[in-house]
Write a protein that holds these residues in place. Structure first.
Motif, short mmCIF file in Angstrom:
data_model
loop_
_atom_site.label_atom_id
_atom_site.label_comp_id
_atom_site.label_asym_id
_atom_site.label_seq_id
_atom_site.Cartn_x
_atom_site.Cartn_y
_atom_site.Cartn_z
N ASP A 7 -2.46 65.86 51.74
CA ASP A 7 -3.17 64.63 51.35
C ASP A 7 -2.72 64.15 49.98
OD1 ASP A 7 -4.54 64.58 53.72
OD2 ASP A 7 -6.39 65.45 52.90
N TRP A 8 -2.52 65.08 49.05
CA TRP A 8 -2.07 64.71 47.72
C TRP A 8 -0.63 64.19 47.75
CZ3 TRP A 8 -3.20 63.61 42.84
CH2 TRP A 8 -4.53 63.76 42.44
N SER A 9 0.21 64.75 48.59
CA SER A 9 1.58 64.25 48.72
C SER A 9 1.57 62.81 49.22
CB SER A 9 2.36 65.14 49.69
OG SER A 9 3.65 64.62 49.92
N HIS A 10 0.71 62.53 50.21
CA HIS A 10 0.61 61.15 50.72
C HIS A 10 0.06 60.22 49.65
CE1 HIS A 10 0.29 62.98 55.03
NE2 HIS A 10 1.54 62.91 54.61
N TRP A 11 -0.94 60.67 48.89
CA TRP A 11 -1.54 59.80 47.86
C TRP A 11 -0.50 59.45 46.80
CZ3 TRP A 11 -2.23 59.28 42.72
CH2 TRP A 11 -3.19 58.35 42.30
N ARG A 12 0.26 60.45 46.34
CA ARG A 12 1.27 60.19 45.32
C ARG A 12 2.31 59.20 45.80
NH1 ARG A 12 0.59 65.80 44.10
NH2 ARG A 12 2.18 66.33 45.64
N ARG A 13 2.76 59.36 47.04
CA ARG A 13 3.81 58.49 47.56
C ARG A 13 3.30 57.06 47.77
NH1 ARG A 13 4.93 62.21 52.40
NH2 ARG A 13 6.18 60.46 53.22
N ARG A 14 2.03 56.92 48.19
CA ARG A 14 1.46 55.57 48.32
C ARG A 14 1.35 54.90 46.95
NH1 ARG A 14 -2.15 57.99 51.99
NH2 ARG A 14 -3.73 58.13 50.35
N HIS A 15 0.87 55.65 45.95
CA HIS A 15 0.74 55.10 44.60
C HIS A 15 2.10 54.71 44.04
CE1 HIS A 15 -1.24 54.65 40.65
NE2 HIS A 15 -0.08 55.10 40.18
N GLN A 16 3.10 55.57 44.26
CA GLN A 16 4.43 55.27 43.75
C GLN A 16 5.05 54.08 44.47
OE1 GLN A 16 6.03 59.15 44.44
NE2 GLN A 16 5.28 59.99 42.49
N HIS B 27 6.75 46.56 40.32
CA HIS B 27 7.85 46.48 39.37
C HIS B 27 8.90 45.49 39.85
CE1 HIS B 27 10.75 47.73 36.35
NE2 HIS B 27 11.64 47.97 37.31
N TYR B 28 9.23 45.55 41.14
CA TYR B 28 10.23 44.62 41.69
C TYR B 28 9.72 43.18 41.63
CZ TYR B 28 12.91 48.63 43.42
OH TYR B 28 13.65 49.77 43.51
N GLN B 29 8.43 42.97 41.89
CA GLN B 29 7.86 41.63 41.84
C GLN B 29 7.93 41.06 40.43
OE1 GLN B 29 3.91 41.94 43.42
NE2 GLN B 29 4.62 42.24 45.54
N ARG B 30 7.65 41.90 39.40
CA ARG B 30 7.75 41.43 38.03
C ARG B 30 9.19 41.07 37.67
NH1 ARG B 30 4.02 45.63 36.97
NH2 ARG B 30 5.72 46.99 36.27
N GLN B 31 10.13 41.91 38.13
CA GLN B 31 11.53 41.61 37.84
C GLN B 31 11.96 40.30 38.47
OE1 GLN B 31 13.84 45.05 39.10
NE2 GLN B 31 14.20 45.62 36.95
#
Length: 411
Positions: free
Chosen positions: A387-396, A403-407
């Protein structure tokens, strides 16, 4: 934790603070809100982030509790207050107090955040009991930047010696029994700090530069010029303290400083017996003390370096990934609590088992290892880890998309 429990208005932040400190005491390779929350068994880091940023509790009150806890257990008639600063390397410009400045952590000018700490040092042990974040002029002269980082309006620019004087005053006003203050050249070269300590009749042994001006009955001299006038009989071989390889012996000499004010002021000189390298200390005491006392205080200054090393290596003092004023103070305060716990347990173990047969006394590192293995090592199932692996990847993924939208918007 029971000692600071009353500083929390609600039970939820009190429990989270306990989980936070246990995480800091764990053997996690990296310590931030994500890893500490996973270690505690939480589903996400929001609770610990709330503890650091928005929950209702007073980090300064907890700091006062830590000071009382440390002084109570490490109290000794030879107590010394040691002041020093340390830096944490940072990227960007948004983290509170960050700018390009010299930091001993890197040994050069780097983008960093610098804080001044006050350590309580006795033969029984040493731990930090206060902290002040250094806010450079580049911040205090920019009110909008300060507001964005949550710096209170009442906070203005203060030099590192001024921050040191503030912390020393707090400790002495709180009844901390310490007759001496030690520090490096940043503090020894500041006349305002020296004057404040003399006003309180608190002795000090503060390092000064070789070009520091010394007033004698024969006139004014640089410290490195004055030492050449000392006779050979002025030098004595004394141990500064016990090191990892035994006593650290140096040659020491004293020269009186001419001053009509009450008290005794002297220049203490240390000479390396092998390299002949010199170090200089400006000293003050309300009553005359022997050379051995000044040497003992000078040797105690290095305990603050050990406090930084242990606090960072064992309690995550420098691993905070926070950007705002309140969050920084809360993180380092809880890290100071975690390190104080290890220091007090070590002192207690040494008092009860002073000379274990065939063993060196317990160190803070070994106490942390045993405490983690026997008392707080968490056991989480595979579902929690996934569950933590999924949470980290969703957040990232969300962060990457933002970040891409700001660029794209900038181009």
């Amino acid at each position: 934790m029971g000692r600071i429990a009353g500083r929390f208005v609600r039970v939820e932040p009190r429990r989270r603070a306990r989980a936070f400190v246990l995480g800091l005491l764990s053997g996690l390779p990296r310590k931030n809100c994500w890893t500490l929350a996973e270690h505690a068994g939480d589903a996400n880091p929001h609770g610990l982030q709330h503890l650091l940023s928005r929950a209702r509790w007073d980090a300064d009150a907890v700091r006062d509790d830590i000071r009382g806890f440390v002084v109570e257990h490490l109290h000794h008639e030879d107590a010394v207050l040691v002041v020093d600063e340390t830096g944490d390397l940072k990227k960007g410009t948004g983290t509170v107090g960050v700018q390009r400045q010299y930091t001993g952590t890197a040994g050069r000018i780097e983008n960093s955040q610098v804080a001044v700490y006050l350590a309580y040092s006795t033969p029984l042990g040493h731990a930090a009991i206060d902290r002040e974040l250094y806010v450079p002029r580049s911040w205090t002269e920019d009110p909008a930047r300060c507001r964005a980082a949550g710096i209170p309006d009442a906070v203005g620019f203060a030099t590192k010696p001024a921050l040191a004087a503030r912390m020393i005053g707090r400790a002495l006003d709180a009844g901390v029994a310490a007759s001496w203050v030690a520090g490096d050249e940043v503090y020894g070269g500041n006349p305002h700090l020296r004057t404040e300590l003399e006003r309180r009749e608190t002795g000090y042994v503060l390092a000064v530069a070789r070009d520091h001006q010394i007033t004698t009955r024969a006139g004014n001299f640089r410290a490195d010029v004055l030492v050449k006038m000392l006779p050979k009989r002025a030098w004595q071989k004394l141990s500064a303290s016990d090191g990892a390889k035994g006593h650290r012996f140096y040659d020491w000499a004293l020269a009186d400083i001419a001053d009509d004010r009450p008290g005794h002021r002297q220049l203490l000189v240390r000479r390396n017996r092998r390299t002949r390298e010199l170090a200089f200390y400006r000293c003050y005491s309300a009553v005359r003390v022997p050379l051995s006392t000044l040497v003992r205080v000078a040797g105690r200054r290095w305990t603050v370096e050990e406090t930084f090393q242990s606090g960072k290596g064992l309690a995550g003092l420098d691993e905070h990934q926070v950007r705002r004023w309140t969050s920084w103070h809360r993180w380092v305060t809880l890290a100071m609590l975690a390190h104080a716990f290890l220091t007090v347990v070590r002192a207690d173990e040494h008092a009860r088992h002073s000379k274990p047969d065939g063993l060196i006394p317990l160190t803070c590192n070994e106490i942390q290892h045993l405490f983690t293995a026997l008392a707080v090592r968490p056991v989480h199932d595979a579902t929690h880890r996934l569950d933590w692996s999924h949470w980290r990847r969703r957040h990232q993924a969300r962060s990457q998309a933002s970040h891409y939208q700001r660029q794209a918007a900038q181009t």
